[in-house]
Design a protein around this motif. Structure first.
Motif, mmCIF file in Angstrom:
data_model
loop_
_atom_site.group_PDB
_atom_site.id
_atom_site.type_symbol
_atom_site.label_atom_id
_atom_site.label_comp_id
_atom_site.label_asym_id
_atom_site.label_seq_id
_atom_site.Cartn_x
_atom_site.Cartn_y
_atom_site.Cartn_z
ATOM 1 N N VAL A 85 51.584 -24.578 30.377
ATOM 2 C CA VAL A 85 51.186 -24.089 31.696
ATOM 3 C C VAL A 85 49.664 -24.138 31.787
ATOM 4 O O VAL A 85 48.953 -23.822 30.836
ATOM 5 C CB VAL A 85 51.695 -22.644 31.914
ATOM 6 N N GLY A 89 44.452 -24.969 36.623
ATOM 7 C CA GLY A 89 44.397 -26.381 36.991
ATOM 8 C C GLY A 89 43.712 -27.236 35.946
ATOM 9 O O GLY A 89 43.305 -28.360 36.231
ATOM 10 N N TYR A 91 44.344 -29.310 33.683
ATOM 11 C CA TYR A 91 45.314 -30.262 33.133
ATOM 12 C C TYR A 91 44.658 -31.224 32.148
ATOM 13 O O TYR A 91 43.512 -31.633 32.332
ATOM 14 C CB TYR A 91 45.948 -31.085 34.266
ATOM 15 N N LYS A 244 41.694 -24.101 45.282
ATOM 16 C CA LYS A 244 43.036 -23.497 45.174
ATOM 17 C C LYS A 244 43.147 -22.629 43.928
ATOM 18 O O LYS A 244 43.678 -21.501 43.984
ATOM 19 C CB LYS A 244 44.101 -24.595 45.137
ATOM 20 N N TRP A 245 42.657 -23.150 42.797
ATOM 21 C CA TRP A 245 42.824 -22.436 41.529
ATOM 22 C C TRP A 245 41.968 -21.174 41.487
ATOM 23 O O TRP A 245 42.390 -20.147 40.945
ATOM 24 C CB TRP A 245 42.499 -23.367 40.375
ATOM 25 N N SER A 307 50.157 -27.098 48.600
ATOM 26 C CA SER A 307 49.854 -27.178 47.172
ATOM 27 C C SER A 307 49.820 -25.781 46.537
ATOM 28 O O SER A 307 50.190 -25.605 45.377
ATOM 29 C CB SER A 307 48.513 -27.884 46.965
ATOM 30 N N TYR A 308 49.381 -24.782 47.288
ATOM 31 C CA TYR A 308 49.418 -23.393 46.818
ATOM 32 C C TYR A 308 50.866 -22.983 46.538
ATOM 33 O O TYR A 308 51.159 -22.353 45.519
ATOM 34 C CB TYR A 308 48.850 -22.455 47.872
ATOM 35 N N ASN A 310 53.368 -24.770 45.751
ATOM 36 C CA ASN A 310 53.936 -25.447 44.582
ATOM 37 C C ASN A 310 53.479 -24.833 43.272
ATOM 38 O O ASN A 310 54.189 -24.926 42.259
ATOM 39 C CB ASN A 310 53.561 -26.935 44.598
ATOM 40 N N ASN A 311 52.302 -24.216 43.249
ATOM 41 C CA ASN A 311 51.737 -23.706 41.992
ATOM 42 C C ASN A 311 51.621 -22.190 41.933
ATOM 43 O O ASN A 311 50.994 -21.663 41.015
ATOM 44 C CB ASN A 311 50.344 -24.315 41.773
ATOM 45 N N ARG A 312 52.215 -21.495 42.869
ATOM 46 C CA ARG A 312 52.012 -20.044 42.928
ATOM 47 C C ARG A 312 52.627 -19.304 41.745
ATOM 48 O O ARG A 312 52.216 -18.187 41.422
ATOM 49 C CB ARG A 312 52.585 -19.493 44.238
ATOM 50 N N VAL A 314 52.655 -20.161 38.454
ATOM 51 C CA VAL A 314 52.180 -20.541 37.117
ATOM 52 C C VAL A 314 51.807 -19.325 36.278
ATOM 53 O O VAL A 314 51.755 -19.399 35.049
ATOM 54 C CB VAL A 314 50.981 -21.516 37.197
ATOM 55 N N THR A 318 48.688 -15.395 39.667
ATOM 56 C CA THR A 318 48.720 -16.320 40.804
ATOM 57 C C THR A 318 49.824 -15.945 41.788
ATOM 58 O O THR A 318 49.628 -16.044 43.000
ATOM 59 C CB THR A 318 48.914 -17.765 40.330
#
Length: 368
Positions: A85, A89, A91, A244-245, A307-308, A310-312, A314, A318
């Motif tokens: 995870v 962000g 990655y 976003k992050w 996009s938020y 999709n990643n809320r 993690v 968040t």
């Protein structure tokens, strides 16, 4: 009375019988002990035989079974990788996702203007593995550019990429040199090196002749919380796919802190002289002086609200902040212009082409 001879004979016979009985019982005890001892000896041998039999019954794994076992181990390692995870962000191999096979460089480089970077001091927030940072320095000739990221592993990757680019740069320089370069330079060449350029730098100190390692640097920083950059001033600051992050991890307050800090770190507005412009006012000719107001540039690539979503999940943080967010991305432009104080904004998205699916995002350039 003395016992008679008959009585004595009877007693002797009884004693002999008792002796024989005792002797038999003693022999029986010995035989019993021998039997017990023999049985005890037999037990471990039987156990050994049973163990040997069990070992014999165990099947030796075949080549197919070994391959299946290896595949199972590989699948487990893949599952572990897929379960990694990245709540910030951060990655691994991020630019591998962004840059498609059809393009040689990041498409975002094509929409950036050289005037924002050439001979300028720049900052890249959330630089990840540093590839974009290095390409900007190389393509546009920054005087300096600092990349910061919250993840120390990504900063290590960035340093690795920088060393790789420097090696490539040095090998390219060495291959361009001619054998007679030493004789061609001489005294005239040394004079050229000390000649001042129009911007006040000597030729050997200009961005074109500097080594990339003298221009590009990286350091681990949590930009929202750090105070290490407060004394610095930058001509251009980039924040590409990072808002976003920061928003998900520090909420609306963290986002406003990000925008406010960028405003403070950008060079202040300067007034530069343009020329004398003649203006006719009634019957008089009046000469006025033209001025240009220039401040630092903030380049932002905000992720859309989808996009938020999709990643809320993690992390717990968040997920909690996602439910509380009020300032959605479609309001960022209004906030930066009306609340933070930027004067103008330019949308660069229309000239963006070649972006990978899911990365065709809006790019905005704000001027202080």
């Amino acid at each position: 009375m003395k016992p008679t001879s008959c009585e004595r004979m009877g007693r002797d016979n009884d004693q002999k019988k008792d002796k024989k009985k005792r002797k038999r019982s003693h022999e029986n005890e010995k035989s019993v002990e021998k039997v017990v001892a023999n049985e005890e000896k037999k037990v471990p041998t039987q156990q050994k035989k049973q163990q040997q039999g069990q070992q014999g019954n165990e099947k030796v794994p075949t080549q197919q079974q070994k391959q299946n076992q290896k595949q199972g181990n590989c699948n487990q390692s893949k599952k572990k990788k897929s379960q990694e995870v990245y709540p910030f962000g951060n990655y691994r191999n991020y630019y591998g996702y962004r840059i498609s096979n059809d393009t040689d460089e990041d498409p975002r480089l094509k929409v950036l203007k050289k005037v924002w970077f050439e001979g300028k001091d720049c900052l890249d927030i959330g630089c990840n593995s540093g590839i974009m940072t290095i390409h900007i320095a190389k393509k546009f000739g920054c005087r300096s550019i600092l990349g910061v990221d919250i993840d120390s592993s990504r900063i290590e990757d960035a340093h690795w990429h920088l060393r790789k680019f420097v090696r490539m740069q040095n090998s390219a320089k060495s291959s361009e040199k001619e054998p007679s370069s030493k004789s061609a330079h001489g005294a005239h060449g040394s004079m050229e090196q000390s000649t001042s350029l129009s911007n006040g730098e000597t030729k050997e100190d200009s961005p074109e002749t500097k080594d990339l390692s003298q221009i590009v640097s990286f350091q681990k920083e949590n930009f929202v919380l750090t105070r290490n950059l407060d004394e610095n001033r930058y001509d251009t600051i980039l924040c590409l796919s990072v808002t976003k992050w920061i928003h998900l991890n520090w909420g609306d307050d963290g986002l406003i802190t990000l925008f406010s800090k960028i405003w403070r770190l950008l060079q202040p507005v300067t007034i530069s002289y343009l020329n004398q412009v003649p203006i006719i006012y009634f019957s008089y000719l009046q000469l006025t002086v033209g001025f240009a107001f220039q401040g630092g540039i903030f380049i932002m690539e905000p992720q859309p609200w989808k996009s938020y979503e999709n990643n809320r999940r993690v992390s717990e943080t968040t997920a909690m902040n996602y439910r509380k967010i009020v300032l959605r991305p479609d309001r960022f432009q209004e906030i930066l212009l009306d609340k933070i104080g930027f004067r103008t904004v330019e949308d660069l998205t229309s000239s963006l082409s070649g972006a990978s699916k899911g990365f065709d995002r809006q790019i905005l350039a704000f001027q202080k």
